[in-house]
Design a protein around this motif. Sequence first.
Motif, short mmCIF file in Angstrom:
data_model
loop_
_atom_site.label_atom_id
_atom_site.label_comp_id
_atom_site.label_asym_id
_atom_site.label_seq_id
_atom_site.Cartn_x
_atom_site.Cartn_y
_atom_site.Cartn_z
N HIS A 98 0.84 -1.21 0.00
CA HIS A 98 0.00 0.00 0.00
C HIS A 98 0.87 1.25 0.00
O HIS A 98 0.89 1.99 0.98
CB HIS A 98 -0.93 0.02 1.21
CG HIS A 98 -1.70 -1.23 1.43
ND1 HIS A 98 -2.57 -1.74 0.49
CD2 HIS A 98 -1.72 -2.09 2.45
CE1 HIS A 98 -3.10 -2.86 0.95
NE2 HIS A 98 -2.59 -3.10 2.13
N GLY A 99 1.58 1.49 -1.06
CA GLY A 99 2.57 2.58 -1.12
C GLY A 99 2.01 3.97 -1.18
O GLY A 99 2.73 4.92 -1.47
N PHE A 100 0.72 4.15 -0.86
CA PHE A 100 0.09 5.46 -0.91
C PHE A 100 0.82 6.45 0.01
O PHE A 100 1.11 6.14 1.15
CB PHE A 100 -1.38 5.36 -0.49
CG PHE A 100 -2.08 6.68 -0.43
CD1 PHE A 100 -2.48 7.31 -1.58
CD2 PHE A 100 -2.30 7.29 0.78
CE1 PHE A 100 -3.11 8.54 -1.53
CE2 PHE A 100 -2.93 8.52 0.85
CZ PHE A 100 -3.34 9.15 -0.32
N SER A 101 1.11 7.63 -0.51
CA SER A 101 1.76 8.71 0.24
C SER A 101 3.05 8.25 0.92
O SER A 101 3.26 8.51 2.11
CB SER A 101 0.80 9.30 1.28
OG SER A 101 -0.22 10.00 0.64
N THR A 102 3.89 7.59 0.18
CA THR A 102 5.13 7.05 0.72
C THR A 102 6.32 7.67 0.00
O THR A 102 6.32 7.79 -1.22
CB THR A 102 5.14 5.52 0.58
OG1 THR A 102 4.06 5.00 1.34
CG2 THR A 102 6.44 4.92 1.05
N ILE A 103 7.34 8.05 0.80
CA ILE A 103 8.57 8.61 0.26
C ILE A 103 9.72 7.75 0.74
O ILE A 103 9.88 7.52 1.94
CB ILE A 103 8.77 10.06 0.73
CG1 ILE A 103 7.61 10.93 0.27
CG2 ILE A 103 10.11 10.60 0.24
CD1 ILE A 103 7.57 12.29 0.92
N ILE A 104 10.52 7.27 -0.22
CA ILE A 104 11.70 6.47 0.12
C ILE A 104 12.91 7.22 -0.42
O ILE A 104 13.23 7.15 -1.60
CB ILE A 104 11.60 5.05 -0.48
CG1 ILE A 104 10.33 4.36 -0.02
CG2 ILE A 104 12.85 4.24 -0.13
CD1 ILE A 104 10.05 3.03 -0.72
N ALA A 105 13.55 7.98 0.47
CA ALA A 105 14.71 8.79 0.10
C ALA A 105 15.81 8.51 1.11
O ALA A 105 16.00 9.24 2.08
CB ALA A 105 14.34 10.27 0.09
#
Length: 183
Positions: A98-105
Amino acid sequence: FHGWLFRVSSERRIIEGDVKRWGDVLRGSSRSEGAKSASLARLIAAYPEFRTLFYYRVAKERRLGVRILLELARLCYRPLESLYIVTPSIGAGLFIQHGFSTIIAAKSLGDNCWVNQQVTIGFSSVDDCPTLGNNVSIKAGAIVIGDITIGDNAVVGAGAVVVEDVPPGCTVAGVPARVIRRP
Protein backbone atom coordinates in the motif's frame (compact mmCIF):
# COMPACT_ATOMS: atom_id res chain seq x y z
CA PHE A 1 6.92 -3.34 -23.31
CA HIS A 2 7.60 -4.53 -19.79
CA GLY A 3 8.99 -7.93 -20.77
CA TRP A 4 11.41 -6.33 -23.18
CA LEU A 5 12.45 -3.73 -20.60
CA PHE A 6 13.10 -6.56 -18.14
CA ARG A 7 15.24 -8.49 -20.65
CA VAL A 8 17.48 -5.53 -21.52
CA SER A 9 17.79 -4.08 -18.00
CA SER A 10 21.13 -4.19 -16.24
CA GLU A 11 19.03 -4.55 -13.05
CA ARG A 12 17.52 -7.85 -14.21
CA ARG A 13 18.92 -9.91 -11.32
CA ILE A 14 17.56 -7.43 -8.77
CA ILE A 15 14.17 -7.32 -10.53
CA GLU A 16 14.07 -11.13 -10.40
CA GLY A 17 14.65 -10.82 -6.64
CA ASP A 18 11.75 -8.35 -6.43
CA VAL A 19 9.43 -10.71 -8.33
CA LYS A 20 10.40 -13.62 -6.08
CA ARG A 21 9.90 -11.62 -2.88
CA TRP A 22 6.54 -10.23 -3.99
CA GLY A 23 5.45 -13.74 -4.93
CA ASP A 24 6.51 -15.09 -1.53
CA VAL A 25 4.68 -12.32 0.34
CA LEU A 26 1.55 -12.52 -1.79
CA ARG A 27 1.33 -16.30 -1.46
CA GLY A 28 1.11 -15.72 2.30
CA SER A 29 -1.93 -13.49 1.75
CA SER A 30 -5.04 -15.49 0.86
CA ARG A 31 -6.83 -12.26 -0.17
CA SER A 32 -4.43 -11.57 -3.00
CA GLU A 33 -5.33 -12.39 -6.58
CA GLY A 34 -1.62 -12.30 -7.39
CA ALA A 35 -0.90 -14.99 -4.84
CA LYS A 36 -1.50 -17.84 -7.30
CA SER A 37 1.32 -16.95 -9.66
CA ALA A 38 3.40 -13.85 -9.14
CA SER A 39 4.91 -13.37 -12.57
CA LEU A 40 6.36 -10.09 -13.78
CA ALA A 41 3.33 -9.55 -16.04
CA ARG A 42 0.82 -10.18 -13.25
CA LEU A 43 2.65 -7.91 -10.82
CA ILE A 44 2.91 -5.11 -13.40
CA ALA A 45 -0.80 -5.39 -14.19
CA ALA A 46 -2.11 -5.70 -10.63
CA TYR A 47 0.19 -3.73 -8.32
CA PRO A 48 1.00 -0.07 -8.99
CA GLU A 49 3.55 -0.20 -6.14
CA PHE A 50 5.44 -2.95 -7.98
CA ARG A 51 5.18 -1.01 -11.25
CA THR A 52 6.70 2.05 -9.61
CA LEU A 53 9.58 -0.04 -8.24
CA PHE A 54 10.06 -1.72 -11.64
CA TYR A 55 10.18 1.67 -13.40
CA TYR A 56 12.65 2.96 -10.80
CA ARG A 57 14.95 0.01 -11.55
CA VAL A 58 14.67 0.25 -15.35
CA ALA A 59 15.11 4.05 -15.34
CA LYS A 60 18.79 3.52 -14.52
CA GLU A 61 19.28 2.55 -18.18
CA ARG A 62 20.61 5.44 -20.25
CA ARG A 63 20.12 4.02 -23.76
CA LEU A 64 17.68 6.11 -25.80
CA GLY A 65 15.63 3.14 -27.03
CA VAL A 66 15.13 1.90 -23.48
CA ARG A 67 14.14 5.39 -22.27
CA ILE A 68 11.54 5.72 -25.03
CA LEU A 69 10.12 2.27 -24.34
CA LEU A 70 10.00 3.06 -20.61
CA GLU A 71 7.90 6.15 -21.29
CA LEU A 72 5.54 4.12 -23.48
CA ALA A 73 5.24 1.50 -20.73
CA ARG A 74 4.40 4.22 -18.20
CA LEU A 75 1.61 5.42 -20.47
CA CYS A 76 0.10 1.92 -20.64
CA TYR A 77 0.48 1.12 -16.94
CA ARG A 78 0.80 4.20 -14.76
CA PRO A 79 3.07 4.20 -11.71
CA LEU A 80 1.59 5.02 -8.31
CA GLU A 81 1.67 8.81 -8.32
CA SER A 82 1.97 9.20 -4.55
CA LEU A 83 4.94 6.81 -4.18
CA TYR A 84 8.32 8.51 -4.49
CA ILE A 85 11.53 6.50 -4.71
CA VAL A 86 14.71 8.59 -4.79
CA THR A 87 17.27 6.24 -3.29
CA PRO A 88 20.49 5.54 -5.21
CA SER A 89 20.83 1.93 -4.06
CA ILE A 90 18.02 -0.48 -3.20
CA GLY A 91 18.73 -4.16 -2.74
CA ALA A 92 16.62 -6.94 -4.26
CA GLY A 93 13.30 -7.89 -2.75
CA LEU A 94 11.88 -4.53 -1.66
CA PHE A 95 8.19 -5.06 -0.86
CA ILE A 96 5.99 -1.96 -0.77
CA GLN A 97 2.61 -2.67 0.76
CA HIS A 98 0.00 0.00 0.00
CA GLY A 99 2.57 2.58 -1.12
CA PHE A 100 0.09 5.46 -0.91
CA SER A 101 1.76 8.71 0.24
CA THR A 102 5.13 7.05 0.72
CA ILE A 103 8.57 8.61 0.26
CA ILE A 104 11.70 6.47 0.12
CA ALA A 105 14.71 8.79 0.10
CA ALA A 106 17.58 7.00 1.80
CA LYS A 107 21.28 6.55 1.09
CA SER A 108 20.59 2.87 0.60
CA LEU A 109 18.19 0.04 1.45
CA GLY A 110 19.39 -3.50 1.92
CA ASP A 111 17.79 -6.66 0.56
CA ASN A 112 14.25 -7.76 1.45
CA CYS A 113 13.04 -4.57 3.10
CA TRP A 114 9.31 -3.99 3.68
CA VAL A 115 7.72 -0.53 3.56
CA ASN A 116 4.07 0.19 4.36
CA GLN A 117 1.82 3.13 3.44
CA GLN A 118 2.35 6.75 4.46
CA VAL A 119 5.97 6.11 5.41
CA THR A 120 8.56 8.83 5.08
CA ILE A 121 12.20 7.83 4.86
CA GLY A 122 14.10 10.98 4.19
CA PHE A 123 16.32 13.95 4.75
CA SER A 124 16.73 16.09 7.85
CA SER A 125 18.98 18.49 5.92
CA VAL A 126 20.52 18.75 2.47
CA ASP A 127 22.46 15.47 2.60
CA ASP A 128 21.45 13.75 5.85
CA CYS A 129 19.36 10.71 5.04
CA PRO A 130 19.09 7.20 6.52
CA THR A 131 20.75 3.92 5.63
CA LEU A 132 18.61 0.79 6.06
CA GLY A 133 20.10 -2.67 6.43
CA ASN A 134 18.73 -6.00 5.17
CA ASN A 135 15.28 -7.31 6.16
CA VAL A 136 14.17 -4.00 7.70
CA SER A 137 10.43 -3.48 8.12
CA ILE A 138 8.94 0.03 8.30
CA LYS A 139 5.27 -0.03 9.38
CA ALA A 140 2.46 2.37 8.41
CA GLY A 141 2.92 6.06 9.04
CA ALA A 142 6.47 5.79 10.39
CA ILE A 143 8.97 8.56 9.83
CA VAL A 144 12.69 7.77 9.57
CA ILE A 145 14.82 10.86 9.03
CA GLY A 146 18.39 12.03 9.30
CA ASP A 147 21.84 10.55 8.93
CA ILE A 148 21.02 7.39 10.88
CA THR A 149 21.34 3.65 10.39
CA ILE A 150 18.56 1.12 10.81
CA GLY A 151 20.27 -2.23 11.48
CA ASP A 152 19.54 -5.56 9.80
CA ASN A 153 16.27 -7.25 10.80
CA ALA A 154 14.99 -4.16 12.64
CA VAL A 155 11.31 -3.24 12.81
CA VAL A 156 10.04 0.34 12.98
CA GLY A 157 6.55 0.35 14.48
CA ALA A 158 3.54 2.14 13.02
CA GLY A 159 3.62 5.89 13.59
CA ALA A 160 7.12 5.87 15.08
CA VAL A 161 9.42 8.82 14.53
CA VAL A 162 13.00 7.58 14.27
CA VAL A 163 15.83 10.12 14.54
CA GLU A 164 18.52 7.91 16.10
CA ASP A 165 20.25 4.69 15.04
CA VAL A 166 18.33 1.44 15.54
CA PRO A 167 20.45 -1.59 16.49
CA PRO A 168 20.14 -4.78 14.42
CA GLY A 169 17.18 -6.99 15.33
CA CYS A 170 15.47 -4.41 17.52
CA THR A 171 11.89 -3.15 17.35
CA VAL A 172 11.29 0.55 17.94
CA ALA A 173 8.05 2.45 18.54
CA GLY A 174 6.83 5.81 19.78
CA VAL A 175 7.54 9.48 19.29
CA PRO A 176 10.46 9.76 19.50
CA ALA A 177 11.11 6.07 18.81
CA ARG A 178 12.56 3.96 21.59
CA VAL A 179 13.65 0.32 21.58
CA ILE A 180 10.74 -1.81 22.84
CA ARG A 181 12.19 -5.21 21.98
CA ARG A 182 15.70 -6.53 21.62
CA PRO A 183 16.69 -9.74 19.86
